[in-house]
Design an enzyme around this catalytic site. Structure first.
Site, mmCIF file in Angstrom:
data_model
loop_
_atom_site.group_PDB
_atom_site.id
_atom_site.type_symbol
_atom_site.label_atom_id
_atom_site.label_comp_id
_atom_site.label_asym_id
_atom_site.label_seq_id
_atom_site.Cartn_x
_atom_site.Cartn_y
_atom_site.Cartn_z
ATOM 1 N N ASP A 159 -97.501 41.597 -36.995
ATOM 2 C CA ASP A 159 -97.311 41.072 -39.018
ATOM 3 C C ASP A 159 -99.102 40.691 -38.774
ATOM 4 O O ASP A 159 -99.690 39.698 -37.891
ATOM 5 C CB ASP A 159 -96.527 39.866 -39.612
ATOM 6 C CG ASP A 159 -96.490 39.820 -40.268
ATOM 7 O OD1 ASP A 159 -96.910 40.408 -41.709
ATOM 8 O OD2 ASP A 159 -96.441 38.515 -40.347
ATOM 9 N N SER A 160 -99.266 40.435 -39.561
ATOM 10 C CA SER A 160 -100.317 39.238 -40.017
ATOM 11 C C SER A 160 -100.119 38.100 -39.806
ATOM 12 O O SER A 160 -100.994 37.381 -39.619
ATOM 13 C CB SER A 160 -100.842 39.990 -41.285
ATOM 14 O OG SER A 160 -100.119 38.667 -42.313
ATOM 15 N N TYR A 190 -103.373 39.728 -45.390
ATOM 16 C CA TYR A 190 -104.942 41.010 -45.376
ATOM 17 C C TYR A 190 -103.703 41.417 -46.457
ATOM 18 O O TYR A 190 -104.867 42.192 -47.398
ATOM 19 C CB TYR A 190 -103.091 41.883 -44.070
ATOM 20 C CG TYR A 190 -103.131 41.839 -42.992
ATOM 21 C CD1 TYR A 190 -104.525 41.017 -41.992
ATOM 22 C CD2 TYR A 190 -102.453 43.224 -42.034
ATOM 23 C CE1 TYR A 190 -103.848 41.524 -40.980
ATOM 24 C CE2 TYR A 190 -102.791 42.225 -41.101
ATOM 25 C CZ TYR A 190 -103.537 42.326 -39.934
ATOM 26 O OH TYR A 190 -103.333 41.979 -38.638
ATOM 27 N N GLY A 191 -102.851 40.957 -47.072
ATOM 28 C CA GLY A 191 -102.799 41.707 -48.482
ATOM 29 C C GLY A 191 -104.181 41.295 -50.332
ATOM 30 O O GLY A 191 -103.914 42.197 -50.666
ATOM 31 N N CYS A 229 -95.316 44.442 -41.443
ATOM 32 C CA CYS A 229 -94.961 44.176 -42.288
ATOM 33 C C CYS A 229 -95.631 45.553 -42.932
ATOM 34 O O CYS A 229 -96.278 45.644 -42.701
ATOM 35 C CB CYS A 229 -96.886 44.001 -42.078
ATOM 36 S SG CYS A 229 -98.316 43.721 -42.872
ATOM 37 N N ASN A 230 -95.248 45.014 -44.373
ATOM 38 C CA ASN A 230 -95.405 46.192 -45.606
ATOM 39 C C ASN A 230 -96.952 46.599 -45.357
ATOM 40 O O ASN A 230 -97.237 47.591 -46.192
ATOM 41 C CB ASN A 230 -94.884 45.785 -46.829
ATOM 42 C CG ASN A 230 -93.577 45.381 -47.147
ATOM 43 O OD1 ASN A 230 -92.613 46.212 -47.184
ATOM 44 N ND2 ASN A 230 -92.860 44.211 -45.984
ATOM 45 N N THR A 231 -97.799 45.663 -45.689
ATOM 46 C CA THR A 231 -99.532 45.711 -45.963
ATOM 47 C C THR A 231 -100.571 46.336 -44.858
ATOM 48 O O THR A 231 -100.440 47.279 -45.168
ATOM 49 C CB THR A 231 -100.150 44.497 -45.529
ATOM 50 O OG1 THR A 231 -99.287 43.682 -46.658
ATOM 51 C CG2 THR A 231 -101.309 44.641 -46.639
ATOM 52 N N CYS A 261 -92.923 42.302 -48.941
ATOM 53 C CA CYS A 261 -94.337 41.432 -48.303
ATOM 54 C C CYS A 261 -92.511 40.260 -47.205
ATOM 55 O O CYS A 261 -92.360 40.028 -48.203
ATOM 56 C CB CYS A 261 -94.812 41.018 -48.868
ATOM 57 S SG CYS A 261 -95.641 40.094 -47.576
ATOM 58 N N HIS A 293 -93.320 37.930 -45.229
ATOM 59 C CA HIS A 293 -93.694 36.372 -46.230
ATOM 60 C C HIS A 293 -92.499 36.170 -46.849
ATOM 61 O O HIS A 293 -92.986 34.602 -47.467
ATOM 62 C CB HIS A 293 -95.450 36.745 -46.759
ATOM 63 C CG HIS A 293 -95.874 36.082 -45.767
ATOM 64 N ND1 HIS A 293 -96.655 37.344 -44.480
ATOM 65 C CD2 HIS A 293 -96.753 35.505 -44.168
ATOM 66 C CE1 HIS A 293 -96.921 37.147 -43.380
ATOM 67 N NE2 HIS A 293 -97.431 36.028 -43.503
HETATM 68 N N1 DGL Z 1 -96.447 39.692 -44.363
HETATM 69 C C1 DGL Z 1 -97.454 40.682 -44.524
HETATM 70 C C2 DGL Z 1 -96.459 42.192 -45.389
HETATM 71 O O1 DGL Z 1 -95.235 42.349 -45.451
HETATM 72 C C3 DGL Z 1 -98.524 40.885 -45.683
HETATM 73 C C4 DGL Z 1 -98.777 39.255 -45.770
HETATM 74 C C5 DGL Z 1 -100.322 39.231 -46.173
HETATM 75 O O2 DGL Z 1 -100.936 39.349 -44.886
HETATM 76 O O3 DGL Z 1 -101.365 39.068 -47.341
HETATM 77 O O4 DGL Z 1 -96.900 42.372 -46.744
#
Ligand code: DGL
Length: 259
Positions: A7-8, A39-40, A70-72, A180, A182
């Protein structure tokens, strides 16, 4: 061989937390790209480069599968990573289908990072599963920063969520999707803000189910004492204070699990 979760940042711990319950005899590598989180709110090019670097590292760690927790990162880079590597790469996408399958008449609010919300992958998903046009999308980038700071229940968190959710008439919604990883740390605050009929849906179960399916298919499930090696952007976490920080996230996830 080990299972990597990437993950990020610390959002992916929520996927690890579930994986450890489902797979008590596996060994895990958890990689949080703490040098580059979030990341987002970055560009797709930047995220692709970060993910490529992380995967290059993980491929040196004797791993049999990588869960992109991580979805992103999945939205931007999963297809490219699958072209590069021939081990199973399990992605994550917002659980919009699961939410629609549960009800199908009321609206569904999909929350995620700005990249995921605006991504082509999201358009394709919605086109496929949302025939009745019930899905709305909402980026909640600040939650990533709150989570990284271990700020879960402060007035600032509640205010941010109340403000972002205020425009929606939740009597018309059956679910809010946590798109996400997070966002899983905020289930209690969301629960306090949302009416009780609105379900909170995350993608962890489906992701780990797919991981198990792929490993079983390849005869790669193990029977070993469970372990986790933690890495921040390629550096093994050995510092006691940092390991304690990670444990605090896991303890919070224990509480979020039932909400
Ligand atoms: N946890 C990440 C997700 O599932 C990304 C969060 C981020 O780094 O902006 O999208």
């Amino acid at each position: 061989m080990k299972i990597a979760l990437f993950d990020s940042g610390i959002g992916g711990l929520s996927v690890l937390h579930h994986a450890m319950k489902v797979l008590p005899r596996e060994q895990f590598v958890f990689f949080a790209d703490e040098d580059h989180v979030p990341y987002g709110t970055k560009t797709r090019e930047q995220v692709l480069a970060f993910v490529a670097e992380a995967f290059d590292f993980l491929m040196t760690q004797d791993v049999k599968a990588i869960v992109t927790a991580c979805n992103t990162a999945t939205s931007v880079a999963a297809a490219e990573m699958r072209r590069r590597y021939d081990i199973p790469i399990i992605g994550m996408e917002p659980a919009a289908k699961k939410a629609l399958d549960l009800d199908g008449r009321h609206r569904v609010l999909v929350t995620a990072t700005p990249i995921t919300v605006r991504g082509r992958k999201m358009d394709v998903l919605i086109e496929k599963v949302d025939k009745a046009h019930l899905v709305d999308r909402l980026p909640l980038p600040e939650l990533v920063n709150f989570a990284e700071r271990q700020e879960f229940e402060s007035p600032a968190v509640s205010e941010y969520l109340r403000r972002q959710l205020a425009p929606f008439d939740f009597s018309r919604y059956s679910a809010l999707v946590l798109g996400c990883t997070h966002f899983n740390y905020f289930k209690d605050t969301m629960r306090r803000i949302l009416p009780p009929h609105v379900q909170l849906i995350d993608g962890n179960e489906g992701t780990i189910r797919e991981l198990v399916r792929r490993l079983r298919e390849r005869g790669q499930l193990e029977d070993l004492p469970q372990s986790v090696d933690y890495f921040y952007s390629g550096r093994r976490v050995t510092d006691a204070a940092e390991l304690a920080r990670l444990q605090r996230y896991m303890q919070r996830l224990d509480r979020m699990y039932v909400i």
